[in-house]
Design an enzyme around this catalytic site. Sequence first.
Site, PDB file in Angstrom:
ATOM      1  N   ARG A  52     -71.099   7.543 -12.441  1.00  0.00           N
ATOM      2  CA  ARG A  52     -72.155   7.645 -12.003  1.00  0.00           C
ATOM      3  C   ARG A  52     -71.737   7.331 -10.198  1.00  0.00           C
ATOM      4  O   ARG A  52     -72.184   8.076  -9.514  1.00  0.00           O
ATOM      5  CB  ARG A  52     -73.702   6.966 -12.591  1.00  0.00           C
ATOM      6  N   LYS A 151     -77.140   7.305  -6.066  1.00  0.00           N
ATOM      7  CA  LYS A 151     -78.050   5.890  -6.287  1.00  0.00           C
ATOM      8  C   LYS A 151     -77.716   5.417  -5.030  1.00  0.00           C
ATOM      9  O   LYS A 151     -76.655   4.638  -4.898  1.00  0.00           O
ATOM     10  CB  LYS A 151     -77.589   4.982  -7.504  1.00  0.00           C
TER      11      LYS A 151
END
Length: 292
Positions: A52, A151
């Site tokens: 991620r 993120k």
Amino acid sequence: MGLIIYLDGQYVDEEEAKLSVFDHGLLYGDGVFEGIRAYHGRVFRLKAHIDRLYESARHINLDPGLTKEEMTQIVLETCRRNNLRDAYIRLVVTRGKGDLGLDPRKCPRPSVFCIAAAIELYPAELYERGLELVTLGTRRNAPDALDPRIKSLNYLNNIIAKMEATRAGAPEGLFLNKEGYVAEATGDNIFIVKNGQLITPPPYVGLLEGITRNAVMELAAGAGIPVYEKVFTRHDVYTADECFLTGTAAEVIPVVKVDGRAIGDGQPGPITRDLIARFRELTKTDGPEIFI
């Protein structure tokens, strides 16, 4: 002697871990990060977190300058050097040192640092009696403006929302998207239980696709609990049988009241309690060992 921090190829004492004031991560929030947990000497779902991190970096056209395997070893070694078997780990990639302009091409090298320390987000008793949430007036970032699936180091949307929840006297707040659908909490994903079905919003409504979220969905499916990604509103939350949040720091935590309305009977429900137990068991075996 404080914590040992990884910073750009070296492991240094926290007092020596310094970035330039010209780093674009500081000046503009230009960078990405992961919050990761270690349990019982294992780093939970480290591969998923590293994947991620690199997806977020690719989205903003940021090359970390390290392979995924090198990044994995940095996380493990940072835990080792701090002699931590249980830890919260913050892995960060910034755009690096540049000038006072926005242009990322002026930043020739990224900076990478890794911190491993202890954390307790909520008191233990809240896992027994549950949280109360309030709906926030602050809306979740729209994916067509700044996609929450990145993120990024720019967390002002979450911080402003967290302050709003705090002013309302609640430990967490519920984000709606610009259409009024439930997205997530300020730092966690949300699930509701209705008629034995587990339901969580799909990523496209504007949320970070959490590692713990995905683990809980897998656990539920393995336990024979039907799991669905569906768009829903506050009405569905108010009338749910159960509700809980998931996140790396929070793990799985029950929600028993939203906007003054009791969820179900106002107590953590049986499916929530079952998934908490299953998740805690999973953390004992899932992830690479720190000390081998």
